[in-house]
Design a protein around this motif. Structure first.
Motif, PDB file in Angstrom:
ATOM      1  N   HIS A 140       0.848  -1.198   0.000  1.00 23.09           N
ATOM      2  CA  HIS A 140       0.000   0.000   0.000  1.00 23.09           C
ATOM      3  C   HIS A 140       0.877   1.239   0.000  1.00 23.09           C
ATOM      4  O   HIS A 140       2.016   1.200   0.450  1.00 23.09           O
ATOM      5  N   PHE A 141       0.320   2.326  -0.474  1.00 25.50           N
ATOM      6  CA  PHE A 141       1.016   3.610  -0.434  1.00 25.50           C
ATOM      7  C   PHE A 141       0.164   4.692   0.219  1.00 25.50           C
ATOM      8  O   PHE A 141       0.625   5.418   1.072  1.00 25.50           O
TER       9      PHE A 141
ATOM     10  N   TYR B  41      -2.638   4.454   2.010  1.00 27.43           N
ATOM     11  CA  TYR B  41      -3.223   4.157   3.307  1.00 27.43           C
ATOM     12  C   TYR B  41      -2.242   4.510   4.415  1.00 27.43           C
ATOM     13  O   TYR B  41      -1.062   4.205   4.356  1.00 27.43           O
TER      14      TYR B  41
ATOM     15  N   ALA C 275      -7.830   5.779  -0.673  1.00 27.42           N
ATOM     16  CA  ALA C 275      -7.996   4.661  -1.611  1.00 27.42           C
ATOM     17  C   ALA C 275      -7.632   5.047  -3.033  1.00 27.42           C
ATOM     18  O   ALA C 275      -8.264   4.603  -3.987  1.00 27.42           O
ATOM     19  N   ASN C 276      -6.636   5.887  -3.188  1.00 24.50           N
ATOM     20  CA  ASN C 276      -6.329   6.354  -4.531  1.00 24.50           C
ATOM     21  C   ASN C 276      -5.144   5.654  -5.200  1.00 24.50           C
ATOM     22  O   ASN C 276      -5.017   5.666  -6.407  1.00 24.50           O
TER      23      ASN C 276
ATOM     24  N   MET D 231      -2.858   0.237  -4.772  1.00 23.77           N
ATOM     25  CA  MET D 231      -1.825  -0.777  -4.645  1.00 23.77           C
ATOM     26  C   MET D 231      -2.306  -1.949  -3.802  1.00 23.77           C
ATOM     27  O   MET D 231      -1.787  -3.052  -3.894  1.00 23.77           O
ATOM     28  N   CYS D 232      -3.307  -1.716  -2.974  1.00 28.59           N
ATOM     29  CA  CYS D 232      -3.694  -2.717  -1.982  1.00 28.59           C
ATOM     30  C   CYS D 232      -4.806  -3.623  -2.480  1.00 28.59           C
ATOM     31  O   CYS D 232      -5.508  -4.231  -1.681  1.00 28.59           O
TER      32      CYS D 232
ATOM     33  N   CYS E  75      -7.660  -1.236   1.780  1.00 28.31           N
ATOM     34  CA  CYS E  75      -7.640  -0.113   2.720  1.00 28.31           C
ATOM     35  C   CYS E  75      -9.005   0.521   2.885  1.00 28.31           C
ATOM     36  O   CYS E  75      -9.208   1.309   3.798  1.00 28.31           O
TER      37      CYS E  75
END
Ligand SMILES: Cc1cc2nc3c(=O)[nH]c(=O)nc-3n(C[C@H](O)[C@H](O)[C@H](O)COP(=O)(O)O)c2cc1C
Ligand code: SF4
Ligand code: FES
Lengths: 785, 163, 455
Positions: free
Chosen positions: A32-33, A35, A43-44, A47-48, A62
């Motif tokens: 993730h980045f 979150y 939530a943009n 990655m998650c 996230c």
């Protein structure tokens, strides 16, 4: 509780848990980045993405709450493919400059790219280039690397309280930036460096100075305000290179104030105002570098001679409230050993009438973490945001959740938190304002009040605050630095005690310095016959022992302090730093280790005992102060100075190493309430965040921030008109001359500040430009220069 | 006309107030789009100073206003000519002469998209779908006035009208 | 004089324009008195007089099987029923941010019939218990925003909106909010953000607006045409409305026909009307040329080759079965002079321009798609580009916060699927299959046939 399945394993989590949180609990990593647990969900970054059974599309972990019976696969083919695809998108416009990027080695994008990226890029077009932004002296930018996760933006908005960063433009032209030509001035700005998952935002002072994997990481404790933030200090070649937060939910959470993060630069300061690395003795007006034993002999002689010829009471010790518990304890022991009770660490305090009437050591009155659970808060006399940046942050978060925070203070600074009510008045009026609230609360409760309040009539604001407080179920009253430094601190304390009693509330003090509680515990305060910090200066002593203190900047009355130092026959200074002033008035300079070079203990404002080790060896010939004091004690042939470690000292003071100290109590017995009125122009003296202690004052990057601008004379429009001055013009400020005949004048630029009450002028303390003005709380004269 | 960089006119503020009244009392920020439109009308374009003025008037962080101003296409963050002509070149319009109309205008004015004629009179912009594809070619005059079926003769007429 | 040709006109029944010049000043019939003269506000009065309960209103709308006209086709009655009961602050929002290439029906509704939207919104407000509403109007039609404000003034003066409407005890305040050039604000949560005075960046859903909408309060948001249909449903009954169309596809619908036809414009026809009928109403193919392809539901919908679309009827099911989307009912007609690479380049440019920039696949992917298509168009294409386009599109699809990602991917996937050989030709020969001059001749300015039913 919800039951669901994560990667084939059954799990139970509380309602509202997000998939990414559940995975974290289970020790499963989801890339993730955007979150971040302390920030709102964006939530943009996408990655998650994970696979959820029955969902047609991969879902962002996230932003997806766990539901009963859900089956989540974080590493299935579908999930991993989605994650890899997102990684490809993130990398197409990202520069592949890892070898020269300061984030190298601690870059989440780099780490993940190794696992998720493919080797060659299918993107053959020109990469996007984004211009860099000037965010000020602390944060360096390389915006082409930005992946638009918006963490930094959300931080400024949500945690720091002011949206100093935003995402301008749209599509792939989107750019994270401050408003044109503005820097990020928040006192918490450095946290965006930690939050940035790539190398877009990095530390300006640290930039290019080392590769992160070459650094050693050691734990430590912040030596600044009373919070005692936990630190990771990173060192290389025996030098502190960088300071990062060590997460501690009970104290600093995952944040640091900029002061805590960047003050380390002062540890490496050089020159006449920089580190003191050799013992020095002044003889015949000439400074000479000498061996330790020479310097110590000199000091011991000075102390012994004066004690013998003039009595030990002619010796006074001023100890910095940022000194360690051990240093404070040994100073006190030394002083008492030679027969003097004159020791104090409460250097900016001006009202000592509570001495002997306290029921225990004054403290926060609650745990730091409990602040977040208060539903009603009254802050009295505090430049909260600058004096206690992370406590302000906690209150900001609770205020957002509905806690009503009210303020009684002498300056209407923007705290960037939603205040329920505020009463702003001249310093001398604070006791009355507080008394009004006591009165209003008593009326609402139908309770009797102190006869001293008979004449007090509650105004509308006081009533509003009272209504708020009375309606709370978990009420806290916090007295800030300003209230503690106030000439009627005793009255403010007593009134607060009454108010808390009426409300069944907690109350306490926001500790000004790292050891504001520790100083009491270490008995670095005068008992019965001794002189307090103010008395030692008002009735000058022959010899002063200074431990880490710079009296002209650290005391309530800089002018008085300077005069006292100058008239002394001997000033023995134990300090990590030189200064022009000290070179002038001292005759022995003993280089001691700052917090990073010694072991020691800080007792934070909630009474928490936090011991730490040295993270580097002492600089030059500097020695840990506890060792220096030990040798001095031995030279003076005092008993009980045979310590082998600082831990021994601590254990002697605390009876071991408890988590929290005992004997904390904010109550007073037998203090009379005095509500006085003042005439004339009152000075409002704040201690600007980066002037507050010797270390911060020597950190170049901090000194380049907006918070470190030279003091001005701030006043209301009415006041300016009254003086016939326009903002920007110079004014001559003179001390009212009542308290300190030594006080001089200062020429300052007049500045309009609508937050200053009429008939007041706000002039910062703890700065060379204003030290000569005298007492922080005093009436002053102001006229056109 | 003298343009005061440091304030918005009474008339503009009044218009903004009318917009503010449309939203719940604690949602002044909702009027920011309208406020920027009015500010742009008054000043010709949105300089940073103007953005600051709007921010102050609506109690918003400047960056929040800047975000809005830079997100929506029809705010001009750079000076434009007296007449800003925006031509739609999207597919439906392109099928019925949209691109040709733009080419014709470029030729007539001697400028390309995002340029202004040397006399400061016309600025040409390429627009996104204006929701009037049946009337292609479509063009906007100074954001607020739509012209349809812009065949060359119509374009000539329009330029003639723009005094 | 009727503006449009229509079968079973409902919405467009009263639309008229005086004179030949296409100028707003020449419109008549949009004012309150005209609307009332053709039976306007009767539905509202009926509901109030009969004290029809919110549940009954919703039941009637459900019966009509009115499906949202904004593109997604979600059943309106069902959507309304999601609104929580009893919470004090709720909102009704109308989506007039019509900016999808090919769609221009809401503009004509605002132009000729603003009061139908207002009446529909008041009825909706009653149905869901909202006391306040906003109509978000596309930035480029500022003149119609002003017209709507005038219509609001009229409705307020007549007591249709405001406190205690027509003495019924019902209160509803309605305002217009002007957009300013961002397609993404047509996405409902982007639109809500925009009303809140922010960038129009869509929100992650859930929560849906019915739970957390405008200012965090429950909100119902519908398309302009959806609201404009409501008075007729309440006037004639849900069953009658449903029966105009076909099962699962109630009512009549406005179709915006653009591109290579003789008479572009809006046409109101019952759901289920055969496509060739619509083409005929639009005056047939321009210059008698051959139909090549049609995008049936606005630019986001997959393109369909001529033979497939000619067999379709105009309803959700038929178009979906053919592999496209009914969308907003915007029909973009392309004849044989069109180069499909260039057409796709125009479309992909649009989505690249309009991506809000929030989520990674859309922000990065839309630009990538456009660059690859552009290089094919400019004769720099590579053999692997078609696979690349497919991959990138598929990697955007379903991975984004809002449906713009899908909207950007679908045209690419469908163009390269149905017209693959044209793309391959372009890559191999570095030029269009359709010669430039022919393209140019086909898309040169079209003198609209002013005569006849469309003016
Ligand atoms: C990128 C995008 C653009 C959209 N644009 C519009 C639009 O211009 N008008 C509209 O009514 N709906 C638009 N929608 C659909 C709305 O999100 C929403 O579904 C619709 O307004 C609901 O109304 P309805 O149920 O009456 O159709 C768009 C959706 C997306 C994803
Ligand atoms: S899909 Fe595109 S338009 Fe939609 S939220 Fe993501 S970036 Fe914005
Ligand atoms: S961490 Fe979930 S979308 Fe970024």
């Amino acid at each position: 509780m919800l039951e669901f399945e994560l990667d084939g394993k059954a799990m139970q989590v509380p309602d509202g848990t997000l998939v990414i949180e559940a995975a974290h609990q289970a020790g499963i990593y989801i890339p993730h980045f955007c979150y971040h647990k302390k920030l709102s969900i964006a939530a943009n970054c996408r990655m998650c993405l994970v696979q959820v059974e029955k969902a047609p599309k991969p879902m962002p972990a996230c932003a997806t709450p766990v539901t009963n019976g859900m089956k989540v696969f974080t590493h299935s083919d579908l999930a991993v493919k989605a994650q890899k695809n997102v990684m490809e998108f993130l990398l197409i416009n990202h520069p592949l400059d890892c070898p020269i990027c300061d984030q190298g080695g601690e870059c989440q994008l780099q780490d993940l790219a190794v696992g998720y990226g493919s080797s060659g890029s299918r993107y053959q077009e020109k990469k996007r280039v984004v211009s860099d932004k000037d965010l000020g002296p602390l944060v360096s930018t390389d915006m082409t690397r930005c992946i638009n996760c918006t963490r930094c933006i959300r931080f400024t908005q949500e945690i720091a309280g002011l949206m100093e960063l935003g995402q301008a433009f749209r599509g792939d032209r989107a750019e994270v930036m401050p408003f044109i030509e503005k820097t990020v001035d928040s006192e918490l700005s450095g946290n965006i460096i930690d939050l940035c998952p790539v190398g877009a935002l990095t530390s300006k002072p640290f930039r290019f100075s080392a590769r992160t994997w070459e650094l050693a990481r050691r734990k430590s404790v912040s030596p600044h305000d009373g919070l005692g933030s936990n630190l990771i200090v990173q060192t290389q070649h025996n030098r502190v290179m960088r300071v990062l937060p060590l997460e501690n939910e009970q104290i600093n959470e995952c944040w640091l104030s900029d002061k805590e993060r960047f003050s380390y630069e002062g540890l490496n300061s050089q020159g006449d105002n920089g580190r003191l690395t050799k013992p020095m003795v002044k003889q015949g007006g000439q400074w000479q570098e000498v061996d330790w034993n020479v310097a110590l002999d000199y000091a011991a002689h000075a102390l012994r001679d004066v004690a013998k010829n003039h009595g030990a009471a002619s010796i006074g010790a001023l100890v910095s409230p940022h000194a360690t518990l051990e240093e404070m304890a040994l100073s006190a022991k030394l002083m008492r050993g030679i027969g003097s009770e004159n020791i104090d660490f409460r250097l900016r305090q001006s009202d000592f009438s509570t001495d002997g009437k306290r029921q225990g050591a004054p403290w926060l009155g609650m745990k730091v973490a409990e602040i977040s659970a208060l539903d009603r808060v009254l802050v009295v006399g505090s430049f909260l945001r600058k004096d206690h940046p992370l406590i302000a942050q906690r209150l900001r978060q609770t205020a957002k959740k509905g806690t009503q925070v009210s303020l009684i203070h002498a300056a209407d600074d923007d705290l960037l938190l939603k205040l329920f009510a505020k009463a702003i008045a001249a310093p001398s009026q604070l006791p009355t304002l507080l008394a009004e609230v006591v009165k209003a609360v008593a009326e609402l409760k139908g309770a009797a009040t102190d006869p001293a309040l008979a004449k007090v009539e509650a105004g509308d604001t006081a009533k509003k605050i009272a209504t708020s407080l009375v309606s709370g179920s978990n009420v806290g009253i916090l007295l800030g630095n300003f209230a503690q430094q106030h000439p009627q601190a005793a009255t403010l304390n007593a009134l607060t005690q009454q108010l808390a009693g009426l409300l069944g509330a907690k109350f306490g003090f926001l500790g000004e310095a790292a050891n504001s509680v520790g100083g009491y515990v270490a008995a670095a305060v005068p008992f019965a016959a001794g002189m307090n910090a103010a008395a030692m200066l008002a009735t000058p002593r022959k010899v002063y022992l200074l431990l880490g203190a710079e009296p002209e900047l650290d005391c309530a009355d800089g002018a008085l302090a300077l005069a006292a130092m100058k008239q002394a026959s001997s000033v023995i200074m134990l300090s990590p730093f030189k200064s022009q002033a000290a070179l002038d008035y001292a005759d022995v300079l003993l280089p001691v280790a700052p917090f990073s070079e010694t072991s020691g203990t800080f007792v934070n404002t909630e009474g928490r005992v936090q011991s730490f080790y040295a993270v580097t060896k002492p600089s030059g010939e500097a020695r840990p102060a506890w060792k220096v004091l030990r040798v001095l004690g031995n030279l003076l042939e005092l008993d009980g100075f045979g310590y082998e470690s600082s831990e021994q000292v601590r254990d002697e003071v605390l009876g071991g190493k408890p988590e929290f100290v005992s004997g904390l109590n904010n109550s007073l017995a037998g203090v009379a309430i005095e509500l006085a009125a003042a005439a004339g122009v009152e000075r409002i003296a704040d201690v600007p965040i980066h002037f507050a202690d010797a270390l911060a004052r020597r950190a170049p990057a901090l000194q380049a921030t907006a918070d470190a601008v030279a003091p001005t004379a701030r006043m209301s429009a009415a006041m300016l008109t009254k003086l016939g001055v326009t903002a920007g013009e110079q004014v001559k400020v003179g001390s009212g001359g009542m308290k300190c005949p030594e006080a001089g004048t200062a020429i300052l630029v007049a500045k309009l500040d609508s937050g200053v009450p009429d008939s007041c002028v706000r002039i910062a303390a703890a700065h060379a430009a204003t030290a000569g003005l005298g007492a922080m709380f005093a009436t002053v004269t102001v006229e056109r220069a | 006309m003298l343009i005061d960089k440091n304030m918005l006119s009474e008339a503009t503020l009044k218009k903004i107030d009318r917009e503010v009244a449309k939203y719940p009392a604690d949602q002044k920020q909702s009027a920011v789009m309208a406020a920027l439109i009015f500010a742009q009308d008054e000043k010709g374009w949105l300089a940073n100073e103007t953005i600051s003025l709007v921010a102050k008037y609506l109690d918003m962080p400047e960056m929040a206003v800047y975000e809005v101003a830079s997100f929506y296409n029809m705010y001009d963050m750079q000076p434009v000519g007296k007449y800003k002509l925006t031509v739609c070149t999207n597919l439906p319009c392109a099928l019925s002469g949209g691109v040709h109309a733009a080419e014709y205008l470029k030729g007539k004015l001697g400028i390309d998209f995002n340029e202004t004629t040397p006399d400061g009179k016309f600025t040409l912009k390429e627009g996104e779908c204006m929701g009037a594809c049946g009337d292609a070619p479509v063009m906007l005059v100074n954001n607020k006035h739509m012209r349809c079926f812009m065949a060359p003769e119509e374009i000539d007429r329009l330029l003639e009208e723009c005094k | 004089m009727a503006l449009l040709q229509a079968i079973n006109p409902l919405l467009s029944a009263g639309w008229q324009r005086d004179g030949h010049e296409w100028r707003l000043e020449n419109d008549s019939g949009w004012r309150l008195k005209d609307y009332e003269a053709r039976g306007g506000y009767q539905s509202l009065k009926k509901i109030l007089a009969a004290k029809m309960s919110p549940d009954d209103v919703i039941a009637e709308v459900k019966k009509s099987v009115l499906r949202g006209r904004g593109g997604a086709g979600f059943p309106t009655g069902l959507k309304w029923s999601f609104m929580p009961k009893g919470s004090p602050e709720k909102y009704i929002v109308c989506n007039t941010d019509e900016g999808e290439p090919g769609t221009f029906k809401d503009r004509d509704i605002q132009r000729f019939d603003p009061h139908a939207v207002i009446e529909g919104m008041i009825i909706a407000a009653h149905a869901v218990g909202a006391a306040r509403g906003y109509n978000y109007i596309h930035g480029e039609i500022y003149e119609l925003y002003q017209r709507f404000e005038e219509a609001l003034d009229e409705a307020r003066a007549a007591g249709y909106i405001g406190q205690n409407i027509l003495g019924s005890g019902l209160s509803f305040e309605l305002f217009a909010h002007q957009g300013w050039g961002a397609y993404i604000c047509g996405e409902e949560t982007g639109l809500l953000e925009s009303i809140e005075g922010k960038k129009g960046q869509p929100r992650y859903k859930p929560p849906f607006p019915a739970n957390v909408g405008l200012y965090g309060k429950p909100t119902t948001i519908n398309n302009t045409e959806t609201f404009a249909s409501i008075p007729y449903i309440l006037r004639d009954g849900g069953d009658a409305f449903l029966n105009l169309g076909k099962p699962n596809n109630g009512g009549t619908k406005l179709f915006s026909v653009s591109g290579h036809v003789n008479r572009p414009g809006n046409f109101e026809v019952p759901m289920g009307t055969p496509f060739p009928k619509l083409l005929e109403m639009a005056g047939g193919m321009r210059g008698g040329r051959k139909l090549k392809a049609v995008i049936p539901g606005g630019s986001s919908a997959p393109v369909l080759p001529a033979d497939i679309i000619m067999d379709c009827t105009l309803d959700y099911d038929s178009i979906a079965k053919a592999g496209s989307m009914f969308g907003s009912g915007a029909v973009i007609v392309m004849d044989e002079t069109v180069c499909m690479v260039q057409a796709l380049e125009r479309l992909s440019w649009f989505y690249y321009e309009e991506s809000c920039g929030q989520c990674t696949p859309c922000r990065e992917g839309t630009g990538w798609l456009h660059k690859v298509i552009q290089r094919i168009e400019h004769g720099h294409g590579r053999p692997e580009d078609l696979d690349l386009l497919n991959d990138v599109s598929n990697n955007i699809m379903g991975r984004t916060i809002c449906a713009l990602g899908d909207a950007a991917a679908l045209p690419v996937l469908s163009f390269t699927k149905h017209f693959k050989s044209e793309f391959e030709y372009h890559i191999e020969h570095k030029k269009c299959l359709v010669p430039r001059e022919i393209q140019k001749a086909g898309s040169i300015f079209h003198t609209r046939l002013m005569a006849g039913a469309t003016c």
